[in-house]
Design an enzyme around this catalytic site. Sequence first.
Site, PDB file in Angstrom:
ATOM      1  N   CYS A   2       0.929  -0.886   0.149  1.00 36.02           N
ATOM      2  CA  CYS A   2       0.266  -0.268   0.020  1.00 36.02           C
ATOM      3  C   CYS A   2       1.345   1.031   0.014  1.00 36.02           C
ATOM      4  O   CYS A   2       2.322   1.323  -0.188  1.00 36.02           O
ATOM      5  CB  CYS A   2      -1.130  -0.289   1.365  1.00 36.02           C
ATOM      6  SG  CYS A   2      -1.613  -1.352   1.558  1.00 36.02           S
ATOM      7  N   GLY A  30      -1.522   1.417  -4.311  1.00 37.93           N
ATOM      8  CA  GLY A  30      -2.360   0.598  -3.948  1.00 37.93           C
ATOM      9  C   GLY A  30      -3.335   1.562  -5.107  1.00 37.93           C
ATOM     10  O   GLY A  30      -4.327   2.956  -4.896  1.00 37.93           O
ATOM     11  N   ASN A 105       1.105   0.130   5.638  1.00 41.34           N
ATOM     12  CA  ASN A 105       1.942  -0.125   4.816  1.00 41.34           C
ATOM     13  C   ASN A 105       2.656  -1.858   5.395  1.00 41.34           C
ATOM     14  O   ASN A 105       3.334  -0.658   6.049  1.00 41.34           O
ATOM     15  CB  ASN A 105       2.665   0.697   3.739  1.00 41.34           C
ATOM     16  CG  ASN A 105       3.407  -0.268   2.270  1.00 41.34           C
ATOM     17  OD1 ASN A 105       3.021  -1.128   2.191  1.00 41.34           O
ATOM     18  ND2 ASN A 105       4.651   0.029   2.062  1.00 41.34           N
ATOM     19  N   GLY A 106       1.906  -2.981   4.172  1.00 41.55           N
ATOM     20  CA  GLY A 106       2.545  -4.432   4.900  1.00 41.55           C
ATOM     21  C   GLY A 106       1.883  -4.860   5.248  1.00 41.55           C
ATOM     22  O   GLY A 106       0.430  -4.718   5.188  1.00 41.55           O
ATOM     23  N   TYR A 246       9.746  -4.315  -8.368  1.00 43.57           N
ATOM     24  CA  TYR A 246       8.765  -3.303  -9.692  1.00 43.57           C
ATOM     25  C   TYR A 246       7.800  -2.503  -8.766  1.00 43.57           C
ATOM     26  O   TYR A 246       6.874  -1.441  -9.572  1.00 43.57           O
ATOM     27  CB  TYR A 246       7.235  -4.702  -9.433  1.00 43.57           C
ATOM     28  CG  TYR A 246       6.154  -5.123 -10.447  1.00 43.57           C
ATOM     29  CD1 TYR A 246       5.710  -4.803 -11.037  1.00 43.57           C
ATOM     30  CD2 TYR A 246       5.629  -4.728  -9.026  1.00 43.57           C
ATOM     31  CE1 TYR A 246       4.927  -4.829 -11.769  1.00 43.57           C
ATOM     32  CE2 TYR A 246       4.102  -4.234  -9.058  1.00 43.57           C
ATOM     33  CZ  TYR A 246       3.885  -4.877 -10.639  1.00 43.57           C
ATOM     34  OH  TYR A 246       2.477  -4.576 -11.016  1.00 43.57           O
TER      35      TYR A 246
END
Length: 457
Positions: A2, A30, A105-106, A246
Amino acid sequence: MCGIFGAYSPMGKKVLEDVYLGLYALQHRGQEAAGVAWVNPQGRISSIKGSGLVHLALNQAELAAVETSCAIGHVRYSTAGGSELANAQPLTASTSKTSLAVAHNGNLTNAGGIKLFLENRGAIFHSATDTEVILHLMAHQPHKESLDALLDSLTRLRGAYSLAMVIGQDLVAARDPWGFRPLVIGKRDDVFYVSSETCALNLVGASVVREVEPGEVVIFGRKGMDSIPIPVDVKRRYGCAFEFVYFARPDSVISGRSVYEVRKELGRKLADRAPCPEAHLATGMPDSGTIAALGYAEKSATPYEQTVVRNRYVGRTFIEPTQRVRELGVRIKLNPITEVLSGKNVVVVDDSIVRGTTCQRMISMIKACGASQVHVRISSPPVRFPCYYGIDTPTRVELAAARMNLRQLEREVGADSLSYITEEDLIEAIGLPCGEVCTACFSGQYMEGGEDNEPEL
């Protein structure tokens, strides 16, 4: 994976529009939902969340008018919990001490065990996300000040977390002791920022101060910026290699390394590892393989051509939530140029093969345009193992390289040849010590420590 962004002004400047813009810059992280939370004039926390892209989920003009000097935001790609709006972030709560909001995030690998532990002690969860356990862990320590409760809660977590939080009137940032996901501090005039990537700081005109260190909590309040270590000892760091391959935008900098330069070097490594002398041209899968393709073409002295045009009004395929949408996405977002491809032997460079759907359909379209041969070159090692730290690949069954050997995968995607770089190539291109990069999705070597240790409150 995210994206999180936060802003704080000790001088009382309005910051919510900056948070909106920061999320806009992090949209690649996201696309399922977006949300913001802020301290309102009454000293409590307000929030707005919506489904879809930032500009659809949130109203920029309305947010720009809000009087707040402390705010956080989140763009969602679901790894724990589904796509329902109830799972969108930031999550908010009130405890006996203060009001809280968190953007995460994670992925917490021991969230299931902690959730069961808390439910057995009366906790009621309102979402299916792993993030909510952080709020409940804090709330179950009413005898502690909020910051102490946060620190204690963080010691009980395993896995990946980069957090932007509002605690009372302050902005708080935290990063797990292993450093899986990036988190950076920025500043413009008297306004402090925290962001998943530096590209969002660039958009709001902020300069990079430094990264939030693994195992660090940073507090932004009336007295400026303060830092507290999370009291957890770990053997090594695990910065995610896939951020360089990426996830991150190429104009970002992670751990002092330009993502653009790393991807170009990955292409050079690929040219050394897997040359293709019969190729007439090299091209990249837009946009994930473009920069590596430039490096490949440069090192191999193969002409680079843009052979595929991307419809930029269609989002990424890998991070969309359903296989059906991913399959349709390839058809509507990428269109090969027949005049460039006809009669040519083509090297197609991409960053990875995860499920294999995009690669297979792209090769089929290129050959339908008259290409004589299509040789696929991948600028990362084969993705053979699921990621438990923020990528939605929960089982090996979904991973093409785990189900098939190289020659089988080559036939599956329809390539005339298929080659990858090695894990050693990847580490060298990133340029960080081997022990500080997580390559679990390639190697299967996960972090040390248990995943389901029961916490003691």
